[in-house]
Design a protein around this motif. Sequence first.
Motif, PDB file in Angstrom:
ATOM      1  N   LYS A   9       0.829  -1.203   0.000  1.00  0.00           N
ATOM      2  CA  LYS A   9       0.000   0.000   0.000  1.00  0.00           C
ATOM      3  C   LYS A   9       0.865   1.255   0.000  1.00  0.00           C
ATOM      4  CE  LYS A   9      -4.155  -1.676   2.385  1.00  0.00           C
ATOM      5  NZ  LYS A   9      -5.078  -1.411   3.523  1.00  0.00           N
ATOM      6  N   THR A  10       0.322   2.325  -0.553  1.00  0.00           N
ATOM      7  CA  THR A  10       1.016   3.601  -0.502  1.00  0.00           C
ATOM      8  C   THR A  10       0.705   4.308   0.814  1.00  0.00           C
ATOM      9  OG1 THR A  10      -0.809   4.801  -1.553  1.00  0.00           O
ATOM     10  CG2 THR A  10       0.871   3.864  -3.010  1.00  0.00           C
ATOM     11  N   GLY A  34      -2.906   6.660   1.112  1.00  0.00           N
ATOM     12  CA  GLY A  34      -3.762   6.468  -0.054  1.00  0.00           C
ATOM     13  C   GLY A  34      -3.290   7.191  -1.302  1.00  0.00           C
ATOM     14  N   GLN A  45      -2.050   7.990  -4.880  1.00  0.00           N
ATOM     15  CA  GLN A  45      -2.292   7.262  -6.125  1.00  0.00           C
ATOM     16  C   GLN A  45      -0.989   7.136  -6.913  1.00  0.00           C
ATOM     17  OE1 GLN A  45      -5.586   8.633  -8.463  1.00  0.00           O
ATOM     18  NE2 GLN A  45      -7.049   8.406  -6.795  1.00  0.00           N
ATOM     19  N   ARG A  87      -1.832   6.109 -12.098  1.00  0.00           N
ATOM     20  CA  ARG A  87      -2.731   7.196 -12.469  1.00  0.00           C
ATOM     21  C   ARG A  87      -3.329   7.057 -13.860  1.00  0.00           C
ATOM     22  NH1 ARG A  87       0.028  12.590  -9.698  1.00  0.00           N
ATOM     23  NH2 ARG A  87       0.394  11.615  -7.661  1.00  0.00           N
ATOM     24  N   ASP A 131       0.793   3.545 -16.446  1.00  0.00           N
ATOM     25  CA  ASP A 131       1.328   3.176 -15.135  1.00  0.00           C
ATOM     26  C   ASP A 131       0.972   1.739 -14.783  1.00  0.00           C
ATOM     27  OD1 ASP A 131       2.387   5.717 -14.758  1.00  0.00           O
ATOM     28  OD2 ASP A 131       0.681   6.429 -13.577  1.00  0.00           O
ATOM     29  N   TYR A 132      -0.278   1.360 -15.031  1.00  0.00           N
ATOM     30  CA  TYR A 132      -0.701  -0.007 -14.736  1.00  0.00           C
ATOM     31  C   TYR A 132       0.068  -1.012 -15.601  1.00  0.00           C
ATOM     32  CZ  TYR A 132      -4.718   1.605 -11.975  1.00  0.00           C
ATOM     33  OH  TYR A 132      -5.518   2.163 -11.013  1.00  0.00           O
ATOM     34  N   PRO A 145      -5.408   1.985  -7.620  1.00  0.00           N
ATOM     35  CA  PRO A 145      -4.606   3.219  -7.700  1.00  0.00           C
ATOM     36  C   PRO A 145      -3.564   3.370  -6.602  1.00  0.00           C
ATOM     37  CG  PRO A 145      -6.893   3.699  -8.217  1.00  0.00           C
ATOM     38  CD  PRO A 145      -6.857   2.270  -7.761  1.00  0.00           C
ATOM     39  N   ASP A 146      -3.836   2.846  -5.409  1.00  0.00           N
ATOM     40  CA  ASP A 146      -2.928   3.051  -4.281  1.00  0.00           C
ATOM     41  C   ASP A 146      -2.354   1.762  -3.694  1.00  0.00           C
ATOM     42  OD1 ASP A 146      -5.272   2.049  -3.236  1.00  0.00           O
ATOM     43  OD2 ASP A 146      -5.265   3.360  -1.478  1.00  0.00           O
ATOM     44  N   ARG A 147      -2.478   0.651  -4.421  1.00  0.00           N
ATOM     45  CA  ARG A 147      -1.976  -0.599  -3.835  1.00  0.00           C
ATOM     46  C   ARG A 147      -1.812  -1.704  -4.868  1.00  0.00           C
ATOM     47  NH1 ARG A 147      -6.826  -1.292   0.224  1.00  0.00           N
ATOM     48  NH2 ARG A 147      -6.596   0.968   0.058  1.00  0.00           N
ATOM     49  N   TYR A 193       7.192   6.545 -10.847  1.00  0.00           N
ATOM     50  CA  TYR A 193       6.343   7.539 -10.198  1.00  0.00           C
ATOM     51  C   TYR A 193       7.091   8.874 -10.041  1.00  0.00           C
ATOM     52  CZ  TYR A 193       3.950   9.871  -6.322  1.00  0.00           C
ATOM     53  OH  TYR A 193       3.318  10.797  -5.513  1.00  0.00           O
ATOM     54  N   HIS A 195     -14.344  -2.128  -4.334  1.00  0.00           N
ATOM     55  CA  HIS A 195     -13.974  -0.720  -4.172  1.00  0.00           C
ATOM     56  C   HIS A 195     -14.767   0.213  -5.085  1.00  0.00           C
ATOM     57  CE1 HIS A 195     -10.482  -0.946  -1.407  1.00  0.00           C
ATOM     58  NE2 HIS A 195     -10.406  -2.185  -1.858  1.00  0.00           N
TER      59      HIS A 195
END
Length: 213
Positions: free
Chosen positions: A19-20, A23, A25, A28, A32-33, A58-60, A89, A129
């Motif tokens: 996790k970031t 939260g 992101q 984005r 990125d994915y 987005p955050d994990r 990032y 989510h």
Amino acid sequence: MNQTNRILIAATAHHIVRKTQGGMQVFRDGQDYRHCIHHIRELRETNSVAVHAWCLLPDRIHLLATAERQAADISDFMKSLSCRVTMRYKRRHMGAGSPWEPRFRSSPVQPGQWLLACMNYIERLPVLHGFVKTAFHYHHSSYRMRLGKTHIYWLDDAEDYKRLGHDAEARAEVYRDYFNAGLCASDRENIERAVNTGQVTGCAYFERELRGK
């Protein structure tokens, strides 16, 4: 087992969460994915880590993975993956410092029903989510790949998953029915509690068995 004394075990599947902080992101857009997915695929080979399921939010990062050779390979895999995502990032989004929490979270997963439930949970996360109405419409998890809807299939199928059918198509059909049946609230709560506290995902007997290794 807890996050201050995390235990990683070779030849045992682990639910892994990175996790970031706050939260943030880190993913984005589609690029990125795709960048992270590419490195999951690549690093699993260089670190001898079998990846059974994955999902990026987005955050994990969520993974179900097994160190095939030695337990430390999971840590090396996660360190390299986190570093590569961080570098992108910083370069692409002008981020400062590491976006990640100090440590990744992990939970050894009992073979059998708990392993399949954990796969179900990970691939269901985009729905849980609220990102999509159905997991099939989310392109940043292993669910579409599992159903044969991607150009390349590189998942390392766990033995429990292989037992669902005699070939990839048969297994996907059985798993799709299992997935569509849903995940009961108690299983979801147990999976989340286990990975957030560093406990075992499974029964007390399985935990005693691991402690004896």
